[in-house]
Motif scaffolding. Structure first.
Motif, PDB file in Angstrom:
ATOM      1  N   LEU A  15       0.822  -1.202   0.000  1.00  0.00           N
ATOM      2  CA  LEU A  15       0.000   0.000   0.000  1.00  0.00           C
ATOM      3  C   LEU A  15       0.863   1.261   0.000  1.00  0.00           C
ATOM      4  O   LEU A  15       0.553   2.228  -0.697  1.00  0.00           O
ATOM      5  CB  LEU A  15      -0.922  -0.016   1.219  1.00  0.00           C
ATOM      6  N   GLY A  16       1.954   1.238   0.736  1.00  0.00           N
ATOM      7  CA  GLY A  16       2.845   2.399   0.781  1.00  0.00           C
ATOM      8  C   GLY A  16       3.400   2.749  -0.580  1.00  0.00           C
ATOM      9  O   GLY A  16       3.422   3.919  -0.972  1.00  0.00           O
ATOM     10  N   GLY A  17       3.824   1.752  -1.328  1.00  0.00           N
ATOM     11  CA  GLY A  17       4.355   2.000  -2.660  1.00  0.00           C
ATOM     12  C   GLY A  17       3.287   2.423  -3.648  1.00  0.00           C
ATOM     13  O   GLY A  17       3.449   3.408  -4.375  1.00  0.00           O
ATOM     14  N   ALA A  18       2.186   1.718  -3.658  1.00  0.00           N
ATOM     15  CA  ALA A  18       1.123   2.019  -4.623  1.00  0.00           C
ATOM     16  C   ALA A  18       0.495   3.377  -4.344  1.00  0.00           C
ATOM     17  O   ALA A  18       0.268   4.166  -5.266  1.00  0.00           O
ATOM     18  CB  ALA A  18       0.061   0.924  -4.592  1.00  0.00           C
ATOM     19  N   ALA A  19       0.216   3.668  -3.085  1.00  0.00           N
ATOM     20  CA  ALA A  19      -0.420   4.944  -2.751  1.00  0.00           C
ATOM     21  C   ALA A  19       0.481   6.109  -3.134  1.00  0.00           C
ATOM     22  O   ALA A  19       0.003   7.122  -3.659  1.00  0.00           O
ATOM     23  CB  ALA A  19      -0.765   4.991  -1.267  1.00  0.00           C
ATOM     24  N   GLY A  20       1.768   5.960  -2.911  1.00  0.00           N
ATOM     25  CA  GLY A  20       2.701   7.012  -3.309  1.00  0.00           C
ATOM     26  C   GLY A  20       2.711   7.218  -4.808  1.00  0.00           C
ATOM     27  O   GLY A  20       2.707   8.350  -5.299  1.00  0.00           O
ATOM     28  N   THR A  21       2.693   6.131  -5.548  1.00  0.00           N
ATOM     29  CA  THR A  21       2.680   6.203  -7.012  1.00  0.00           C
ATOM     30  C   THR A  21       1.440   6.915  -7.524  1.00  0.00           C
ATOM     31  O   THR A  21       1.504   7.675  -8.486  1.00  0.00           O
ATOM     32  CB  THR A  21       2.759   4.784  -7.616  1.00  0.00           C
ATOM     33  N   PHE A  22       0.303   6.677  -6.871  1.00  0.00           N
ATOM     34  CA  PHE A  22      -0.959   7.253  -7.320  1.00  0.00           C
ATOM     35  C   PHE A  22      -1.256   8.610  -6.680  1.00  0.00           C
ATOM     36  O   PHE A  22      -2.354   9.142  -6.835  1.00  0.00           O
ATOM     37  CB  PHE A  22      -2.112   6.280  -7.069  1.00  0.00           C
ATOM     38  N   GLY A  23      -0.277   9.173  -5.967  1.00  0.00           N
ATOM     39  CA  GLY A  23      -0.433  10.521  -5.445  1.00  0.00           C
ATOM     40  C   GLY A  23      -1.092  10.647  -4.088  1.00  0.00           C
ATOM     41  O   GLY A  23      -1.495  11.730  -3.699  1.00  0.00           O
ATOM     42  N   TYR A  24      -1.197   9.564  -3.361  1.00  0.00           N
ATOM     43  CA  TYR A  24      -1.763   9.596  -2.017  1.00  0.00           C
ATOM     44  C   TYR A  24      -0.614   9.578  -1.004  1.00  0.00           C
ATOM     45  O   TYR A  24      -0.338   8.564  -0.364  1.00  0.00           O
ATOM     46  CB  TYR A  24      -2.686   8.401  -1.784  1.00  0.00           C
ATOM     47  N   GLY A  25       0.051  10.719  -0.873  1.00  0.00           N
ATOM     48  CA  GLY A  25       1.249  10.809  -0.039  1.00  0.00           C
ATOM     49  C   GLY A  25       1.019  10.496   1.426  1.00  0.00           C
ATOM     50  O   GLY A  25       1.835   9.816   2.054  1.00  0.00           O
ATOM     51  N   ALA A  26      -0.078  10.974   1.996  1.00  0.00           N
ATOM     52  CA  ALA A  26      -0.344  10.723   3.416  1.00  0.00           C
ATOM     53  C   ALA A  26      -0.579   9.235   3.677  1.00  0.00           C
ATOM     54  O   ALA A  26      -0.120   8.692   4.688  1.00  0.00           O
ATOM     55  CB  ALA A  26      -1.544  11.547   3.882  1.00  0.00           C
ATOM     56  N   ILE A  27      -1.265   8.573   2.763  1.00  0.00           N
ATOM     57  CA  ILE A  27      -1.490   7.130   2.908  1.00  0.00           C
ATOM     58  C   ILE A  27      -0.170   6.392   2.786  1.00  0.00           C
ATOM     59  O   ILE A  27       0.134   5.495   3.582  1.00  0.00           O
ATOM     60  CB  ILE A  27      -2.506   6.625   1.866  1.00  0.00           C
ATOM     61  N   SER A  28       0.623   6.773   1.818  1.00  0.00           N
ATOM     62  CA  SER A  28       1.918   6.135   1.619  1.00  0.00           C
ATOM     63  C   SER A  28       2.791   6.266   2.867  1.00  0.00           C
ATOM     64  O   SER A  28       3.356   5.285   3.352  1.00  0.00           O
ATOM     65  CB  SER A  28       2.624   6.750   0.407  1.00  0.00           C
ATOM     66  N   SER A  29       2.882   7.479   3.399  1.00  0.00           N
ATOM     67  CA  SER A  29       3.710   7.712   4.593  1.00  0.00           C
ATOM     68  C   SER A  29       3.210   6.905   5.785  1.00  0.00           C
ATOM     69  O   SER A  29       4.007   6.294   6.506  1.00  0.00           O
ATOM     70  CB  SER A  29       3.716   9.197   4.949  1.00  0.00           C
ATOM     71  N   ALA A  30       1.895   6.899   5.997  1.00  0.00           N
ATOM     72  CA  ALA A  30       1.328   6.161   7.126  1.00  0.00           C
ATOM     73  C   ALA A  30       1.534   4.657   6.964  1.00  0.00           C
ATOM     74  O   ALA A  30       1.817   3.946   7.936  1.00  0.00           O
ATOM     75  CB  ALA A  30      -0.151   6.491   7.284  1.00  0.00           C
TER      76      ALA A  30
END
Length: 113
Positions: A56-71
């Motif tokens: 989830l961290g990698g995918a969320a970051g790729t799709f522009g969901y930085g807060a989700i990626s960081s968490a």
């Protein structure tokens, strides 16, 4: 968070938010079960949560969901971190707090989708 046009280019079918919702549901189920498991089952469940958080961290970051990626990546770190002398209850509480942060980030991200 990426601009809507950026997400449209990355996710032309618009399916990524549904994937986030599914991951959120899976994370909540895993978290709810943690307190009821024996030590071995809890270790397996934590491994499953760490795997989900990593993905989830990698995918969320790729799709522009930085807060989700960081968490998500923070949750993975909390699970993988071993604190010498820390008792099981304290470790469980650290994981639970990190899960709660990720669940809130997912809720916020899904609300903005």
């Amino acid at each position: 968070m990426a601009a809507p046009v950026d997400r449209a280019l990355l996710d032309p079918d618009g399916l990524f938010p549904a994937r986030l919702a599914g991951d959120r549901a899976a994370l909540a189920r895993h978290a709810d079960a943690l307190g009821t498991l024996d030590t071995q089952a809890q270790a397996r469940r934590l491994k499953d949560i760490a795997t989900l958080a990593h993905r989830l961290g990698g995918a969320a970051g790729t799709f522009g969901y930085g807060a989700i990626s960081s968490a998500a990546l923070a949750l993975e770190d909390v699970i993988l971190e071993r604190r010498p002398g820390e008792n099981r209850a304290a470790a469980h509480e650290r994981v639970r707090r990190a899960i709660d942060v990720l669940l809130r980030a997912l809720d916020d991200g899904l609300a903005g989708s």
